[in-house]
Design a protein around this motif. Structure first.
Motif, mmCIF file in Angstrom:
data_model
loop_
_atom_site.group_PDB
_atom_site.id
_atom_site.type_symbol
_atom_site.label_atom_id
_atom_site.label_comp_id
_atom_site.label_asym_id
_atom_site.label_seq_id
_atom_site.Cartn_x
_atom_site.Cartn_y
_atom_site.Cartn_z
ATOM 1 N N TYR A 42 0.826 -1.204 0.000
ATOM 2 C CA TYR A 42 0.000 0.000 0.000
ATOM 3 C C TYR A 42 0.863 1.257 0.000
ATOM 4 N N ILE A 43 2.010 1.196 0.670
ATOM 5 C CA ILE A 43 2.927 2.338 0.660
ATOM 6 C C ILE A 43 3.443 2.574 -0.753
ATOM 7 N N VAL A 44 3.832 1.491 -1.434
ATOM 8 C CA VAL A 44 4.290 1.601 -2.823
ATOM 9 C C VAL A 44 3.178 2.163 -3.702
ATOM 10 N N ALA A 45 1.952 1.676 -3.489
ATOM 11 C CA ALA A 45 0.813 2.148 -4.284
ATOM 12 C C ALA A 45 0.586 3.645 -4.077
ATOM 13 N N VAL A 46 0.653 4.108 -2.826
ATOM 14 C CA VAL A 46 0.450 5.532 -2.539
ATOM 15 C C VAL A 46 1.516 6.375 -3.232
ATOM 16 N N VAL A 47 2.769 5.929 -3.184
ATOM 17 C CA VAL A 47 3.863 6.671 -3.835
ATOM 18 C C VAL A 47 3.614 6.772 -5.342
ATOM 19 N N ILE A 48 3.207 5.663 -5.961
ATOM 20 C CA ILE A 48 2.952 5.665 -7.406
ATOM 21 C C ILE A 48 1.801 6.606 -7.751
ATOM 22 N N TYR A 49 0.724 6.548 -6.963
ATOM 23 C CA TYR A 49 -0.430 7.399 -7.254
ATOM 24 C C TYR A 49 -0.121 8.874 -7.005
ATOM 25 N N LEU A 50 0.714 9.176 -6.025
ATOM 26 C CA LEU A 50 1.115 10.569 -5.816
ATOM 27 C C LEU A 50 1.939 11.071 -6.997
ATOM 28 N N PHE A 51 2.779 10.199 -7.539
ATOM 29 C CA PHE A 51 3.549 10.551 -8.734
ATOM 30 C C PHE A 51 2.606 10.822 -9.907
ATOM 31 N N LEU A 52 1.598 9.961 -10.067
ATOM 32 C CA LEU A 52 0.607 10.169 -11.125
ATOM 33 C C LEU A 52 -0.200 11.443 -10.888
ATOM 34 N N PHE A 53 -0.457 11.754 -9.623
ATOM 35 C CA PHE A 53 -1.208 12.963 -9.287
ATOM 36 C C PHE A 53 -0.462 14.205 -9.776
ATOM 37 N N VAL A 54 0.851 14.215 -9.570
ATOM 38 C CA VAL A 54 1.670 15.340 -10.042
ATOM 39 C C VAL A 54 1.612 15.433 -11.565
ATOM 40 N N ILE A 55 1.682 14.273 -12.235
ATOM 41 C CA ILE A 55 1.591 14.262 -13.698
ATOM 42 C C ILE A 55 0.235 14.807 -14.151
ATOM 43 N N GLY A 56 -0.831 14.382 -13.462
ATOM 44 C CA GLY A 56 -2.169 14.856 -13.810
ATOM 45 C C GLY A 56 -2.297 16.365 -13.671
ATOM 46 N N ILE A 57 -1.733 16.918 -12.593
ATOM 47 C CA ILE A 57 -1.777 18.370 -12.394
ATOM 48 C C ILE A 57 -1.018 19.085 -13.513
ATOM 49 N N TYR A 58 0.151 18.536 -13.872
ATOM 50 C CA TYR A 58 0.949 19.156 -14.940
ATOM 51 C C TYR A 58 0.177 19.154 -16.264
ATOM 52 N N ILE A 59 -0.432 18.011 -16.607
ATOM 53 C CA ILE A 59 -1.194 17.920 -17.860
ATOM 54 C C ILE A 59 -2.366 18.897 -17.842
ATOM 55 N N LEU A 60 -3.051 18.974 -16.697
ATOM 56 C CA LEU A 60 -4.214 19.852 -16.570
ATOM 57 C C LEU A 60 -3.831 21.320 -16.761
ATOM 58 N N PHE A 61 -2.808 21.763 -16.045
ATOM 59 C CA PHE A 61 -2.418 23.171 -16.114
ATOM 60 C C PHE A 61 -1.757 23.514 -17.449
ATOM 61 N N ASP A 62 -1.026 22.563 -18.021
ATOM 62 C CA ASP A 62 -0.407 22.822 -19.320
ATOM 63 C C ASP A 62 -1.473 22.997 -20.397
ATOM 64 N N GLY A 63 -2.533 22.169 -20.328
ATOM 65 C CA GLY A 63 -3.630 22.320 -21.286
ATOM 66 C C GLY A 63 -4.355 23.637 -21.117
ATOM 67 N N ALA A 64 -4.608 24.017 -19.845
ATOM 68 C CA ALA A 64 -5.296 25.286 -19.587
ATOM 69 C C ALA A 64 -4.452 26.469 -20.056
ATOM 70 N N ARG A 65 -3.152 26.406 -19.821
ATOM 71 C CA ARG A 65 -2.274 27.506 -20.246
ATOM 72 C C ARG A 65 -2.217 27.607 -21.766
ATOM 73 N N ALA A 66 -2.242 26.435 -22.437
ATOM 74 C CA ALA A 66 -2.208 26.449 -23.900
ATOM 75 C C ALA A 66 -3.442 27.137 -24.478
ATOM 76 N N ILE A 67 -4.602 26.902 -23.857
ATOM 77 C CA ILE A 67 -5.833 27.553 -24.331
ATOM 78 C C ILE A 67 -5.779 29.054 -24.074
ATOM 79 N N LEU A 68 -5.315 29.444 -22.877
ATOM 80 C CA LEU A 68 -5.253 30.864 -22.535
ATOM 81 C C LEU A 68 -4.244 31.614 -23.401
ATOM 82 N N GLU A 69 -3.149 30.952 -23.749
ATOM 83 C CA GLU A 69 -2.126 31.601 -24.571
ATOM 84 C C GLU A 69 -2.447 31.535 -26.060
#
Length: 254
Positions: A42-69
């Motif tokens: 479960y510790i390994v799973a949490v670490v992996i999902y937190l890593f994915l969470f960071v990736i998800g935030i990056y994809i989300l904000f990069d897409g939003a910035r692309a539309i705004l720019e």
């Protein structure tokens, strides 16, 4: 006589040898961790999902910035074929990993599978963006990225919540408890099912059963009740189990 040795750092004792398969030492157990390393999954799973969470935030904000720019990028069609190939390969890997994780009930393998699924979703966003840009809809690429980012974040939150629940020994599903109680009603000399506790231990499910039995039964009859109890549970739960059965005397008119 069976030898007993202390668990290091604890005032408890556990069996070094036993005829009971539920009490035998598993390969991952040692003196420091008598219950094994199941929670590490479960510790390994949490670490992996937190890593994915960071990736998800990056994809989300990069897409939003692309539309705004107002970015306007028109990729070549060869990139679309690369995205299709990536979707096919990663989806196949995802399905195989999910199947393996479910078969052995491994949270870490399941988490790794969802990491692969995030690659599938990203490739789908790329493919949609490429096709949209070719048709003149340049906003489709960042819009698809935003949708993918939201999906990844949602999956991460759900899976992390489940992993933390299991780390904290959260209660099992009521449906499983009801099935266990129904199975134990067929065990002879069981007067009362006092308590059923369970917790996830990685690939194993640990069950602790407290049963009320007639106070005049013999030790041999008590051992028979324990054996039949474990057998009844194994017939309805098809996974790796560690079962502890405790018997308490009750009067006949209780």
């Amino acid at each position: 006589m069976r030898k007993m040795r202390p668990v290091r750092g604890q005032g408890q004792y556990r069996r070094q040898y036993s005829d009971d398969p539920d009490q035998r030492l598993h390969g991952c157990e040692d003196e420091a961790y008598p219950y094994g390393y199941g929670k590490a999954e479960y510790i390994v799973a949490v670490v992996i999902y937190l890593f994915l969470f960071v990736i998800g935030i990056y994809i989300l904000f990069d897409g939003a910035r692309a539309i705004l720019e107002g970015r306007r990028v028109t990729p070549c069609l060869s990139a679309a074929w690369g995205a299709i190939f990536s979707i096919a390969i990663n989806e196949l890997m995802f399905r195989q990993s999910v199947c393996a994780g479910a078969q052995i009930n491994s949270p870490s393998i399941t988490a790794k599978a969802w990491e692969t699924r995030s690659d599938v979703l990203s490739s789908i966003a790329v493919l949609i963006g490429i096709l949209g840009a070719k048709m003149g809809f340049h906003f489709m690429d960042p819009l698809a990225a935003i949708i993918v980012g939201v999906i990844i974040l949602r999956v991460c939150v759900q899976q992390v919540k489940g992993a933390i629940t299991n780390l904290m020994d959260g209660a099992s599903e009521e449906e499983m408890d009801d099935e266990v109680r129904e199975a134990l009603r067929g065990v002879a000399n069981v007067s009362d099912i006092r308590e059923i506790n369970s917790r996830e231990m990685g690939q194993e499910l640990e069950l602790e059963i407290r049963l009320g039995v007639p106070k005049d039964i013999t030790v041999s009859q008590g051992e028979t009740i324990k054996h039949e109890t474990k057998q009844a549970i194994r017939e309805i739960i098809d996974r790796k189990l560690r079962i502890t059965v405790m018997l308490f005397p009750v009067s006949c008119n209780a």
